[in-house]
Design an enzyme around this catalytic site. Structure first.
Site, PDB file in Angstrom:
ATOM      1  N   LYS A 248       0.850  -1.189   0.000  1.00  0.00           N
ATOM      2  CA  LYS A 248       0.000   0.000   0.000  1.00  0.00           C
ATOM      3  C   LYS A 248       0.886   1.239   0.000  1.00  0.00           C
ATOM      4  CE  LYS A 248      -4.119   1.881   2.240  1.00  0.00           C
ATOM      5  NZ  LYS A 248      -5.124   1.716   3.303  1.00  0.00           N
ATOM      6  N   GLU A 337     -19.222  -5.666  11.049  1.00  0.00           N
ATOM      7  CA  GLU A 337     -20.156  -4.870  11.843  1.00  0.00           C
ATOM      8  C   GLU A 337     -21.187  -5.730  12.568  1.00  0.00           C
ATOM      9  OE1 GLU A 337     -18.539  -2.368   8.493  1.00  0.00           O
ATOM     10  OE2 GLU A 337     -19.537  -4.329   8.606  1.00  0.00           O
ATOM     11  N   ARG A 365     -25.290  -1.955   8.227  1.00  0.00           N
ATOM     12  CA  ARG A 365     -24.964  -3.327   7.865  1.00  0.00           C
ATOM     13  C   ARG A 365     -25.250  -4.304   9.003  1.00  0.00           C
ATOM     14  NH1 ARG A 365     -19.522  -3.775   4.688  1.00  0.00           N
ATOM     15  NH2 ARG A 365     -20.843  -4.300   2.931  1.00  0.00           N
TER      16      ARG A 365
END
Length: 592
Positions: A248, A337, A365
């Site tokens: 990244k 979640e 969610r």
């Protein structure tokens, strides 16, 4: 000086005219293009830099947009946008009226699926692959690119479970950089790390156990290797899985060294990577997330039963402070979640006091878990909903405008919106004193209004609002931080003495004693909220009016209209929907 390749590429068709030997040069140019734009215009940086080679290879090997390419989340899709017709407008990325920071079907035929929240790519791509088979299009390719943090989500595993028996022509590419926004966590992350370094682990591969053809891991920055493997997989029928290893922030040293900060770094020097400091930062009030984070640590040090939970957002939510100081009672559960909510419920059954910190749109969610696992059982979970209201440049997928409406209909749930940092601090203190049912505390992104916010704790009476200002003709009822915009709007208005202002604080339970006093005194009532106008705070006041026979009152509801709000600076968004300071001032002036 060699000629630019990127300058002459606007679509993948033009990309495919290049020789394979030219692609590394294109990758260098594409990386520089992203860095130069994001350095001044801001946005997500690290994720897109990490998939430059993959992006080029995918569009080079596959016949996009006829072959369908889905990017999970979308933070990694900047290179994709630049190569698919949006290079000349990329400087408008995430700006009001400009292109979205995420893939969006209405924006381009190359954006096969709209994304913003994570872990949807495999399900959506499988749906496309099944549709192609039913439509008789046996040669179409379907590719999902998903990160190692996103694939740990339950939804991704539900999709893998189906993929393995589907026989669908789908290619899943795992972009493994050991990072989400924060570092990836959990057993699956450890497993993937072992795969990279232990060949024996690969023989007992979990992906193969799903009956999916696994290949890799390979270097995701090695263009020849990527091209070779993608071309091979293109000829293989059925479910396939390619594991690639990337870095990244690849290509910008600072972004590689601090991958959390350079996920979305703000403005920086494009050559050195050094961040450009924002002026007067020390003189500003704190961010609401930091008020939450520091207050939680302060409370947890005094109350040993307090625990903190976040699904993959320790930095964004500032739970990182508790993770640093009291790590045994702070939990980053990854992009999960639903699990976060039910984990909190389980802890609450055993006498712990869980502060479950989830972004407003991310709690969507886990809606069933809030109802079934928490509210139905009256478990005193404390939900702290960050990024409530308009969040700005992240746009429609992240605007936290539905929470008041979607939570209000749930029995047993207290709903509170602080007007400032002190109220956030005090409601957190109140909640851990021993509530007998759950509470949702919602607060916005960004800085607050009070520098001297860290005052001694004071309990807040549940279900009680406050009078900010008395008046003679008009009652303005607000909830949450938008009340500060109301104060600013009427601060210099003519006939100021005609306007009363009430900070209701609680959406549930409503302060009915205060409301009866208001409705008996005022004929004109204006409600103001930064949530959807349908089913939210204003709707609750209308229902109160109807229930108690105040049918002769003039009530006007101000809030988020019945549409998805796009991206842009928050003040521009407020202006576009009639909630700017000037618009509020006009509304109040007209009512006088």
């Amino acid at each position: 000086m060699s000629k630019s390749l990127l300058q002459h590429i606007s679509t993948p068709k033009e990309l495919r005219k290049l020789s394979k030997e030219q692609l590394p040069k294109l990758a260098k140019e594409l990386r520089e293009f992203i860095i130069n734009i994001v350095a001044t215009k801001e946005g997500h940086l690290g994720a897109s830099l990490g998939v430059v080679e993959l992006t080029i290879a995918l569009h080079y090997v596959f016949d996009t947009p006829n072959d369908l390419l889905v990017w999970d989340v979308g933070h990694q899709a900047y290179g994709h946008k630049i190569l698919t017709g949006r290079k000349d407008v990329f400087e408008t990325n995430r700006q009001f009226g400009g292109i979205s920071g995420f893939p969006k079907r209405s924006e381009s035929e190359y954006d096969a699926f709209g994304v913003g929240h994570s872990s949807t790519s495999i399900s959506a791509t499988l749906g496309m692959a099944i549709a192609s088979r039913l439509n008789g299009d046996v040669n179409k390719q379907h590719i999902a690119v998903i990160g190692d943090a996103s694939i740990a989500s339950g939804m991704a595993f539900e999709a893998l479970n189906h993929v393995g028996v589907s026989k669908a022509n789908i290619l899943i590419i795992l972009n493994d950089n050991a990072m989400g926004i924060d570092p990836s966590v959990g057993a699956l992350k450890n497993y993937l790390t072992n795969i990279k370094h232990n060949k024996r682990v690969r023989k007992h591969n979990i992906i193969k156990a799903f009956n999916i053809d696994y290949s890799g891991p390979i270097d995701g920055h090695d263009l020849p290797a990527l091209l070779f493997e993608l071309e091979r997989l293109k000829t293989v029928k059925g479910p396939k899985f390619l594991h690639i290893i990337t870095t990244k922030g690849k290509g910008l040293k600072k972004a590689e060294e601090d991958q959390v900060k350079y996920h979305a770094p703000g403005k920086f020097n494009a050559k050195t990577g050094e961040l450009i400091a924002k002026s007067n930062l020390d003189q500003q009030p704190p961010k609401y997330q930091d008020v939450f984070g520091y207050t939680l640590v302060e409370l947890a040090k005094k109350n040993k039963k307090i625990v903190g939970i976040t699904p993959a957002m320790p930095t964004g939510s500032s739970l990182k402070f508790m993770l640093e100081e009291i790590p045994e009672r702070a939990f980053d559960v990854g992009i999960a979640e639903q699990h976060a909510v039910t984990l909190a419920a389980g802890m609450a059954t055993q006498g712990l006091i869980p502060f479950c910190n989830i972004y407003s749109t991310f709690l969507q969610r886990a809606y069933d878990q809030v109802i079934h696992d928490v509210a139905l059982q009256k478990l005193p979970v404390i939900f702290c909903l960050d990024r409530a209201g308009l969040v700005g440049e992240d746009g429609a997928t992240h605007q936290g405008v539905f929470d008041l409406a979607y939570l209000r209909c749930i029995p047993n749930l207290i709903i509170f919106a602080p007007r400032n940092e002190k109220e956030l601090r005090n409601i957190m203190y109140t909640a851990q004193l021993g509530l007998e049912r759950p509470i949702a505390i919602r607060y916005p992104r960004g800085i607050g209004t009070t520098q001297n916010w860290k005052q001694p704790f004071s309990p807040i009476e549940i279900g009680k609002g406050e009078t900010i200002k008395e008046g003679s003709k008009i009652a303005v009822l607000s909830i949450g931080t938008i009340g500060n915009r109301v104060v600013e709007a009427y601060s210099d208005i003519e006939n100021l003495d005609e306007i009363a202002h009430f900070n209701m604080r609680f959406l549930k339970p409503l302060d009915e004693d205060l409301l009866h006093k208001i409705f008996k005194k005022y004929n004109t009532i204006i409600t103001v909220e930064d949530g959807t106008i349908i089913g939210g705070f204003g709707s609750a006041i209308l229902e109160f009016s109807q229930k108690h026979g105040y049918m002769n009152k003039k009530i006007k509801n101000l809030g988020i209209p019945d549409k998805f709000i796009e991206h842009g600076k928050t003040n521009l968004l407020f202006n576009s929907i009639g909630l700017s300071i000037d618009n509020l001032k006009k509304t109040l002036s007209l009512r006088t």
